[in-house]
Design an enzyme around this catalytic site. Structure first.
Site, PDB file in Angstrom:
ATOM      1  N   CYS A   1     -26.191  83.493  12.504  1.00  0.00           N
ATOM      2  CA  CYS A   1     -27.401  82.771  12.904  1.00  0.00           C
ATOM      3  C   CYS A   1     -28.067  83.451  14.092  1.00  0.00           C
ATOM      4  O   CYS A   1     -29.283  83.460  14.202  1.00  0.00           O
ATOM      5  CB  CYS A   1     -27.083  81.312  13.195  1.00  0.00           C
ATOM      6  SG  CYS A   1     -25.591  81.090  14.131  1.00  0.00           S
TER       7      CYS A   1
ATOM      8  N   LYS B   1     -15.740  69.097   7.343  1.00  0.00           N
ATOM      9  CA  LYS B   1     -16.150  69.465   5.988  1.00  0.00           C
ATOM     10  C   LYS B   1     -16.524  70.946   6.010  1.00  0.00           C
ATOM     11  O   LYS B   1     -17.621  71.312   6.435  1.00  0.00           O
ATOM     12  CB  LYS B   1     -17.330  68.590   5.562  1.00  0.00           C
ATOM     13  CG  LYS B   1     -17.728  68.739   4.117  1.00  0.00           C
ATOM     14  CD  LYS B   1     -18.609  69.944   3.952  1.00  0.00           C
ATOM     15  CE  LYS B   1     -19.158  70.144   2.585  1.00  0.00           C
ATOM     16  NZ  LYS B   1     -18.856  71.494   2.112  1.00  0.00           N
TER      17      LYS B   1
ATOM     18  N   GLU C   1     -35.855  84.168   8.046  1.00  0.00           N
ATOM     19  CA  GLU C   1     -34.463  84.566   8.259  1.00  0.00           C
ATOM     20  C   GLU C   1     -33.926  85.149   6.947  1.00  0.00           C
ATOM     21  O   GLU C   1     -33.839  84.448   5.945  1.00  0.00           O
ATOM     22  CB  GLU C   1     -33.630  83.353   8.688  1.00  0.00           C
ATOM     23  CG  GLU C   1     -32.226  83.729   9.082  1.00  0.00           C
ATOM     24  CD  GLU C   1     -31.391  82.531   9.502  1.00  0.00           C
ATOM     25  OE1 GLU C   1     -31.494  81.478   8.852  1.00  0.00           O
ATOM     26  OE2 GLU C   1     -30.624  82.659  10.480  1.00  0.00           O
TER      27      GLU C   1
ATOM     28  N   GLU D   1     -27.151  73.257  14.771  1.00  0.00           N
ATOM     29  CA  GLU D   1     -27.243  74.686  15.102  1.00  0.00           C
ATOM     30  C   GLU D   1     -27.694  75.375  13.823  1.00  0.00           C
ATOM     31  O   GLU D   1     -26.930  75.476  12.862  1.00  0.00           O
ATOM     32  CB  GLU D   1     -25.890  75.185  15.596  1.00  0.00           C
ATOM     33  CG  GLU D   1     -26.023  76.443  16.422  1.00  0.00           C
ATOM     34  CD  GLU D   1     -25.979  77.678  15.564  1.00  0.00           C
ATOM     35  OE1 GLU D   1     -27.061  78.158  15.172  1.00  0.00           O
ATOM     36  OE2 GLU D   1     -24.872  78.150  15.301  1.00  0.00           O
TER      37      GLU D   1
HETATM   38  P1  ADP Z   1     -25.927  78.262   4.169  1.00  0.00           P
HETATM   39  O1  ADP Z   1     -27.386  78.415   3.839  1.00  0.00           O
HETATM   40  O2  ADP Z   1     -25.451  79.045   5.320  1.00  0.00           O
HETATM   41  O3  ADP Z   1     -25.033  78.276   2.960  1.00  0.00           O
HETATM   42  P2  ADP Z   1     -25.983  75.436   4.162  1.00  0.00           P
HETATM   43  O4  ADP Z   1     -26.887  74.770   5.113  1.00  0.00           O
HETATM   44  O5  ADP Z   1     -26.341  75.437   2.716  1.00  0.00           O
HETATM   45  O6  ADP Z   1     -25.794  76.862   4.758  1.00  0.00           O
HETATM   46  O7  ADP Z   1     -24.510  74.893   4.261  1.00  0.00           O
HETATM   47  C1  ADP Z   1     -23.858  74.607   5.473  1.00  0.00           C
HETATM   48  C2  ADP Z   1     -22.921  73.453   5.244  1.00  0.00           C
HETATM   49  O8  ADP Z   1     -23.680  72.316   4.841  1.00  0.00           O
HETATM   50  C3  ADP Z   1     -21.888  73.674   4.139  1.00  0.00           C
HETATM   51  O9  ADP Z   1     -20.661  73.076   4.514  1.00  0.00           O
HETATM   52  C4  ADP Z   1     -22.505  72.969   2.970  1.00  0.00           C
HETATM   53  O10 ADP Z   1     -21.538  72.543   2.014  1.00  0.00           O
HETATM   54  C5  ADP Z   1     -23.129  71.778   3.640  1.00  0.00           C
HETATM   55  N1  ADP Z   1     -24.231  71.159   2.886  1.00  0.00           N
HETATM   56  C6  ADP Z   1     -25.035  71.733   1.958  1.00  0.00           C
HETATM   57  N2  ADP Z   1     -25.905  70.832   1.462  1.00  0.00           N
HETATM   58  C7  ADP Z   1     -25.648  69.658   2.085  1.00  0.00           C
HETATM   59  C8  ADP Z   1     -26.222  68.344   2.030  1.00  0.00           C
HETATM   60  N3  ADP Z   1     -27.232  68.063   1.220  1.00  0.00           N
HETATM   61  N4  ADP Z   1     -25.723  67.400   2.846  1.00  0.00           N
HETATM   62  C9  ADP Z   1     -24.723  67.674   3.687  1.00  0.00           C
HETATM   63  N5  ADP Z   1     -24.127  68.880   3.788  1.00  0.00           N
HETATM   64  C10 ADP Z   1     -24.589  69.859   2.998  1.00  0.00           C
END
Ligand code: ADP
Length: 482
Positions: free
Chosen positions: A286, A177, A384, A252
Site C-alpha cells: 500500500c 479474518k 493504484e 488503511e
Molecule cells: P485486495 O484488493 O488487496 O485483495 P481487498 O480489499 O479485496 O484487498 O481484501 C482485503 C480483505 O478484505 C480480505 O481479507 C478480503 O477477504 C476482505 N474482503 C473482501 N471483500 C469484503 C467485503 N465485502 N466485506 C468484508 N471484507 C471483505
C-alpha cells in the site's frame, strides 16, 4: 526445507475446528499456480461463534489479566515467532509468492511488534485533570471489547503485528479474518500464540471469503471496533457496515505515494530506495513509492540510472529469492498487465526487467516496468496499480512538486530527497500524507512509527503508541467529594 501446512480449520475459543458448513477453499502457490493447501471456508455462523468466544474471553481469564501479564504473554509469543522463523518465512513465501528474504523480514517485523507492544503493555495510562474545588477527575484507558481484524494478502504477518497484537495488549479480544488468498501464516501465528499461553478466546481466527466472513464480521452487532487493511472500495463498504452499529473503524487503504527528488539530492543514496520502494513485494504494497517525481536539473541523469537498474531486475519463484516474486493471482496479473499494456501502447515504457527462465509458466509473473515522461493526470500516475510498475514525472519548482505530489485521491506516504534543510521542513508540512520520509523511504518499516493515511488512503493510525490509543477508549471519571 519442510514446513508445516496448517490444517484447514478455524480457531474458536482455543479449539481448532472445521468450518460450520464443512467446506474448504483451495490455496494457490502464486509462484507455480499449483494448489498446495486448503483453508476452511468459514460462514456467518462461524463469525457468530468467534465473536461469542471473544466476548466470553473478556469476561474470563483474559479480561482479568493485568496489563503487565498481557505484555508477558506477547513477549513469549514474540520469542516463539523468532524461534520458528524458518517455518513461518517458508510458509509465507509459498503462500504470498514473496521472496524468502522479504518473508523473513516480515517475520522479524512481527516479532518486533510483539516486543514493542509487550513492553508498552503497562505504560499506557490515563491522567488526572485539574477541575473545580471538591472534585477529583481522572481518565481510564479501557479496551473497546471485541475487535474485528480484516487483513489483506500482501503482508499478513506485518499486519497482524501492527493490528492484532496492539489490540490484544490493550486488553481487547480479537477475531481475525485473513485474506482467502493468504491465510496460512495467520493460522500458524494463532497456533504459536495459543502454545505460548494466550488464553482461549483472546484470539479467534475465521478464514474464508471476504464477502461472507469479512462482511459478517464488519457488520456484527457484538463487535466493538473494526480494523481493515485493503482496497479503498472494500474499506468504504466496511465503514458503512460498521456504521450501522455505530462502531469505530480504522481503515488503511491504498496509495499512490510520491518519492520526490530535488536537484540537490544525493542521487546515489536515493537510488536503491527509489527502486526498492517500487518493486518490494512485487509492488503489492500500500505504501509503494509508485510515483517518482524528479526535478528537471537531474531528471535525465537519474532516469538513466533508474533505467540501468530496472534492466537488471528479475522476477522469479519466491523460494529462489529473486528481486521480486510473482503477483498474488491470475486476477491481479490481468489487472496489472492492463496498465502495462496501456503504457506500452502510449510509448511510455523506458525500462523493463525480466522474468527469470526458472519461473513456471503458470506462475503470475510480470516484469518490473518503468514509465517515464508521464503527465501527472495520466491514469498510470493517478490509479493504484498494485504491481511492480512505477511512473517517473518531471517537475521544475518546489510548488509544482507539491501540487503533483498532492494531486491524487490518496495520501499515505511521501518521500523527499533534498539537502536543503528549509525545504525538507516546508515539504514535510505541505505534503498530504500520513508519513513523510526525508532522505529515506520507509524508515525500514519502523514498528514504532505511527502509520495510516489521509484522503482515500483511509483514517486512523496503527503502529507505535498511537495504535494503542486507537485500540482503546477513554473514560473520564469525575468524583465529587466536597
Ligand atoms: P485486495 O484488493 O488487496 O485483495 P481487498 O480489499 O479485496 O484487498 O481484501 C482485503 C480483505 O478484505 C480480505 O481479507 C478480503 O477477504 C476482505 N474482503 C473482501 N471483500 C469484503 C467485503 N465485502 N466485506 C468484508 N471484507 C471483505
Amino acid at each position: 526445507m519442510t514446513f508445516r501446512i496448517p490444517a484447514p480449520q478455524i480457531l474458536i475459543d482455543g479449539q481448532w475446528r472445521d468450518a460450520d458448513a464443512g467446506q474448504t477453499l483451495p490455496v494457490e502457490d502464486p509462484s507455480s499456480g499449483e494448489t498446495f493447501a486448503h483453508i476452511a471456508a468459514g460462514t456467518a455462523r462461524d463469525v457468530d461463534a468467534a465473536v461469542a468466544a471473544a466476548r466470553a474471553a473478556l469476561a474470563g481469564e483474559w479480561g482479568a489479566m493485568p496489563a503487565f501479564e498481557r505484555g508477558r504473554v506477547l513477549a513469549r509469543i514474540g520469542h516463539a515467532v523468532l524461534e520458528q522463523i524458518d517455518d513461518l518465512a517458508h510458509l509465507e513465501a509459498r503462500d504470498v509468492g514473496k521472496p524468502l528474504k522479504q518473508a523473513r523480514a516480515d517475520v522479524v517485523a512481527l516479532a518486533r511488534y510483539l516486543e514493542f507492544y509487550a513492553g508498552a503493555a503497562d505504560k499506557i495510562h490515563g491522567e488526572t485533570i485539574p477541575f473545580q474545588a471538591g472534585y477529583t477527575v481522572y481518565t481510564l484507558r479501557e479496551p473497546h471489547g471485541v475487535t474485528g481484524h480484516i487483513i489483506p494478502w500482501n503482508y499478513p504477518m506485518q499486519i497482524i503485528g501492527r493490528s492484532v497484537t496492539a489490540a490484544l495488549v490493550m486488553g481487547n479480544a480479537a477475531v481475525l479474518k485473513p485474506a482467502e488468498q493468504a491465510s496460512l501464516t495467520s493460522m500458524a501465528f494463532a497456533r504459536i500464540a495459543t502454545e505460548a499461553g494466550l488464553p482461549a478466546g483472546a484470539l479467534n481466527v475465521v478464514t474464508g471469503l471476504g464477502a461472507v466472513v469479512g462482511a459478517a464480521l464488519a457488520g456484527h452487532r457484538d463487535v466493538n471496533h473494526v480494523s481493515f487493511t485493503g482496497s479503498t472500495g472494500v474499506g468504504v463498504e466496511i465503514q458503512k457496515a460498521a456504521a450501522d452499529n455505530a462502531v469505530p473503524v480504522t481503515l488503511e487503504l491504498g496509495g499512490k505515494s510520491p518519492q520526490i527528488v530535488f536537484d540537490d539530492a544525493d542521487l546515489d543514496k536515493a537510488l536503491p530506495f527509489l527502486v526498492n520502494a517500487g518493486i518490494q513485494n512485487a509492488g503489492q504494497t500500500c505504501s509503494a513509492g509508485s510515483r517518482i517525481l524528479i526535478q528537471r536539473g537531474v531528471h535525465d541523469r537519474l532516469l538513466a540510472k533508474l533505467v540501468e537498474r530496472y534492466q537488471t531486475l528479475t522476477a522469479g519463484p519466491a523460494l529462489a529469492d529473486h528481486d521480486l516474486g510473482p503477483l498474488i493471482s491470475a486476477k491481479q496479473k490481468a489487472m496489472v498487465s492492463a496498465y502495462l499494456e496501456l503504457g506500452r501502447q502510449e510509448g511510455l515504457i523506458v525500462a523493463e526487467g525480466r522474468v527469470s527462465p526458472d519461473a513456471p509458466a503458470d506462475g503470475h509473473y510480470v516484469p518490473p516496468t518503468l514509465f517515464a515522461n508521464v503527465t501527472p493526470d495520466h491514469r498510470l500516475a493517478q490509479e493504484e496499480i498494485f504491481g511492480p510498475a512505477v511512473v517517473v514525472i518531471p517537475f521544475d519548482t518546489e510548488d509544482e512538486a507539491v501540487a503533483i505530489a498532492n494531486g491524487t485521491a490518496f495520501g499515505l506516504v511521501a518521500g523527499v530527497w533534498t539537502a536543503d534543510g528549509g525545504r525538507q521542513m516546508r515539504m514535510a508540512k505541505r505534503l498530504h500524507a500520513g508519513q513523510v520520509f526525508l532522505n529515506n523511504y520507509g524508515a525500514a518499516g519502523g514498528v514504532e512509527l505511527p502509520f495510516g493515511g489521509v484522503g482515500k488512503s483511509g483514517h486512523g493510525r496503527e503502529k507505535g503508541f498511537e495504535a494503542l490509543y486507537g485500540f482503546s477508549t477513554l473514560k473520564t471519571v469525575a468524583a465529587h467529594h466536597g
